[in-house]
Design a protein around this motif. Sequence first.
Motif, PDB file in Angstrom:
ATOM      1  N   CYS A 164      -0.021  17.175-119.078  1.00  0.00           N
ATOM      2  CA  CYS A 164       0.060  18.697-119.244  1.00  0.00           C
ATOM      3  C   CYS A 164      -0.457  18.874-120.482  1.00  0.00           C
ATOM      4  O   CYS A 164      -0.199  18.627-121.544  1.00  0.00           O
ATOM      5  N   ASN A 165      -1.181  20.285-120.489  1.00  0.00           N
ATOM      6  CA  ASN A 165      -1.869  20.784-121.756  1.00  0.00           C
ATOM      7  C   ASN A 165      -1.015  21.976-122.428  1.00  0.00           C
ATOM      8  O   ASN A 165      -1.315  22.263-123.627  1.00  0.00           O
ATOM      9  N   GLU A 192       4.714  23.898-110.480  1.00  0.00           N
ATOM     10  CA  GLU A 192       3.278  23.993-111.020  1.00  0.00           C
ATOM     11  C   GLU A 192       2.731  22.926-111.484  1.00  0.00           C
ATOM     12  O   GLU A 192       1.525  22.825-111.359  1.00  0.00           O
ATOM     13  N   CYS A 193       3.420  22.067-112.156  1.00  0.00           N
ATOM     14  CA  CYS A 193       2.759  21.161-113.054  1.00  0.00           C
ATOM     15  C   CYS A 193       2.981  19.595-112.404  1.00  0.00           C
ATOM     16  O   CYS A 193       4.222  19.105-112.495  1.00  0.00           O
ATOM     17  N   GLU A 194       2.116  18.838-111.621  1.00  0.00           N
ATOM     18  CA  GLU A 194       2.515  17.546-111.262  1.00  0.00           C
ATOM     19  C   GLU A 194       2.691  16.345-112.145  1.00  0.00           C
ATOM     20  O   GLU A 194       3.574  15.830-111.963  1.00  0.00           O
ATOM     21  N   TYR A 195       2.233  16.644-113.464  1.00  0.00           N
ATOM     22  CA  TYR A 195       2.320  15.729-114.394  1.00  0.00           C
ATOM     23  C   TYR A 195       3.734  15.582-114.958  1.00  0.00           C
ATOM     24  O   TYR A 195       4.613  14.722-115.067  1.00  0.00           O
ATOM     25  N   CYS A 196       4.530  16.919-115.284  1.00  0.00           N
ATOM     26  CA  CYS A 196       5.727  17.023-115.658  1.00  0.00           C
ATOM     27  C   CYS A 196       6.876  16.767-114.788  1.00  0.00           C
ATOM     28  O   CYS A 196       7.804  15.957-114.954  1.00  0.00           O
ATOM     29  N   ALA A 205      12.410  28.710-117.279  1.00  0.00           N
ATOM     30  CA  ALA A 205      10.909  28.614-117.449  1.00  0.00           C
ATOM     31  C   ALA A 205      10.501  27.272-117.131  1.00  0.00           C
ATOM     32  O   ALA A 205       9.394  27.333-116.266  1.00  0.00           O
ATOM     33  N   PHE A 206      11.221  26.256-117.709  1.00  0.00           N
ATOM     34  CA  PHE A 206      10.854  25.116-117.228  1.00  0.00           C
ATOM     35  C   PHE A 206      11.022  24.527-115.979  1.00  0.00           C
ATOM     36  O   PHE A 206       9.889  23.885-115.411  1.00  0.00           O
ATOM     37  N   GLU A 207      11.963  25.009-115.026  1.00  0.00           N
ATOM     38  CA  GLU A 207      11.803  24.594-113.920  1.00  0.00           C
ATOM     39  C   GLU A 207      10.887  25.335-112.857  1.00  0.00           C
ATOM     40  O   GLU A 207      10.496  24.676-112.132  1.00  0.00           O
ATOM     41  N   GLN A 208      10.549  26.432-113.376  1.00  0.00           N
ATOM     42  CA  GLN A 208       9.483  27.223-112.540  1.00  0.00           C
ATOM     43  C   GLN A 208       8.191  26.311-112.737  1.00  0.00           C
ATOM     44  O   GLN A 208       7.301  26.003-112.028  1.00  0.00           O
ATOM     45  N   HIS A 209       8.190  25.963-114.343  1.00  0.00           N
ATOM     46  CA  HIS A 209       6.782  25.245-114.554  1.00  0.00           C
ATOM     47  C   HIS A 209       6.592  23.830-113.670  1.00  0.00           C
ATOM     48  O   HIS A 209       5.672  23.315-113.361  1.00  0.00           O
ATOM     49  N   LEU A 210       8.063  23.129-113.536  1.00  0.00           N
ATOM     50  CA  LEU A 210       7.844  22.008-112.843  1.00  0.00           C
ATOM     51  C   LEU A 210       7.253  22.119-111.286  1.00  0.00           C
ATOM     52  O   LEU A 210       6.726  21.154-110.725  1.00  0.00           O
TER      53      LEU A 210
END
Length: 749
Positions: free
Chosen positions: A5-6, A36-40, A29-34
């Motif tokens: 993740c960048n 979208e982001c396979e790495y996280c 915000a972080f759970e929304q990011h999860l």
Amino acid sequence: MGEKCNNIRFQDMLHAYELHMLSGNDLEAFEQHLLECEYCAREVERLKEVSDLLEHDSQVALNLEQIASRGRETSSATIDAESPYGQKRYRFIAAAVLAAAIIIFLVLKPWDIKIVPEKSAYAENRLTIMFFENVPDPSDTSKLGEIATNLLINDLSGSGFLQVLSSQRLYDIMRLLAFDGASRFDKNITTLVAEKAKAKWILNGAILKSEPNIVIASQLSDVSSGAVIASQKITGRPGEDIFALIDTLAQAIEKDLSLPSELSLPTKVRISQMGGQSREAWRYYLQGVDNYNKLYLHDAVGDFKKALEYDSTLAMVYYYLALINDPAHIKKAEEYSSKVGIKEKYYIDILSANISNDTKVADRLLRELVGKFPEEKMAYFWLSRIEQRRDHILQSADFLNKTIALDSLYKMAYVNLIYSYISLDSFSAALHAADRYAAIAPDEVNPLDCRGDIYSAFGKNEEAIKEFRAVLKIKPDFNEYKTLKKLTILRLCSGDYSALDSSNKVIDSFDAKQKYWLLPYLKMYQGKLYQAINYFDSAAALNDSVVVYRLNKARIYEDLDKPQRSLEDLEWVLKLINEEYPNEQLAYRNLFIYYLAKADLFDSALSQAEQLGQWCEAREYSDRYYWGALGSIELARENYARAAGYFDKASSPDRDLTIYYLAGLAYLFDNQYAKSAALLERVTRECPLIYSSGTWPVKANYYLGRAYEAMGKKSEAAYRFQYFTDLWKDADPQIECLLDARARLLKLK
């Protein structure tokens, strides 16, 4: 986004999320990011196992909470100098540092199975002696089988070349196996015990005949191969008792094991030479030990006294009596200590040192004991108590965990561990220890009571009240009605004034002693101070808890600005304590010094403080008592800056509510409002559970209101003033702090 993740912001959030440190918009915000982001998302799954481990280990939870606490302190100290962006960024950096610290903790102190060098499955020269079967008396009502087992363990334990599993350790292993469903008479029990004990050899024995003469048989086996090394059959002469036969058997076993002829210490004493040749005395002694291990202390005392009727020279009987209820018995234990084994002699000397409050000697002896007998759980348990005296609460908790590692069913270790974690301000670790305690005692109410104390200590009054009610539903008279008393006082201090009526109804069903136990507290917490004094006097005439009543009267006279009366009551208390426990110098000593100073007896107060400091230093006790004494003197002199400086040195992780309260006042009057508020908050939470705290848990709300008011926290101040004035709405007239609280509340409104 399968690669790393960048997004630096979400990278910083990753570890905080795993440790449940995100909330509000950050969490959303972080759970929304999860999504979208396979790495996280992969990292969260990878870290979940470690996260679960952290959550369910009390020692890790404690370290996590302490590191987080330090992080919060640093963060709060830095926050004013940071920009809004800097503040948010700092939180995530702190979370990453916290996660790194946890990883370091796991590396430096991993679970023993991963770091301790692999030992041989069977320890060199270790022998486990199983409980002897009593063939003529299968239920062993005469305890002849148990007597034979204990005597043989004691006889062979004197060898410097043979490690013999202690009877206590054998008892603990058998108890653990029984907890796991194994019967004492299972055919495979020997194998199961051997696995737990890691013994090289194991000995099974039986009493084949008890009348008119005793016949003993034994079989010695190699655990790893299962091969029988030797068998013995010892036939006594008519009238010959068990003691001489055990000596003969012990010598035969030593020969079978090809041990050196000079078996141990030059001073080795055989069982038949130790005195205590009464089978009945040993029967009652072992029965007493059994009841002691079950915490049936009243029954244990009866058994031990019965044993002395048959043999007045049994040193360990006096040891247990000194341990349970009368320290004076230690003198008799010492007198006859030449007739016991090496290990028992250590315990007698250690208890003697503890009774004399000689921490240095007790510590040295305990460390020698665990060096020679590393599986002595009680040695680790006592070491935990010594570290607690030194205010080394973390080390104390570590020794308690070692105790539990040796005996995972030892309930008192869990109880002490719970209160150690409370002292360390670690809610999650304390609750985890309580859950472990409840798991081994599912049908007992004390785990519920301990959980109530945890919730109360952390200001979670509703949860505490729920736990205490659960206790009373099962056992209304639990702990001599102490839980009922805690519940009533806690409800009252939580603003639940219906507690007064409901408690009075319950009180009416008590006998006179129980009625007068609680009524004075109800009056005291209402601010009806003169009525409370009268009730305490009436209670003292009917009840044995005179010390507690006089202590509360001393504190009430402080409220009434009668320092000389406070001093008289406390002097009476200290005199009584000194008569019963002549080596006790700490009990209420700081409070006594404070009352000396309040009565303008400053020279006497300083002299007492110096004596206290010298006493603590000589015995390696914490120096907080000394600095707290000096702080209380300066507080009485109204030298608030000097008092605050001394109380800074008296800070301790252990709960000392006298220092909390007096230091809270010193910080308040020295304009250190945040430090004052932190301590007074703890007083309001914890004092209701201390029966000798007087009106301090109520008055702490008034001073806490003043601290919040000075900090500009008007709503918090108004809440505390309102709480205090509501609680004392029917109090005696012209109480100065109550009048001031009402005036301040009006201004805030």
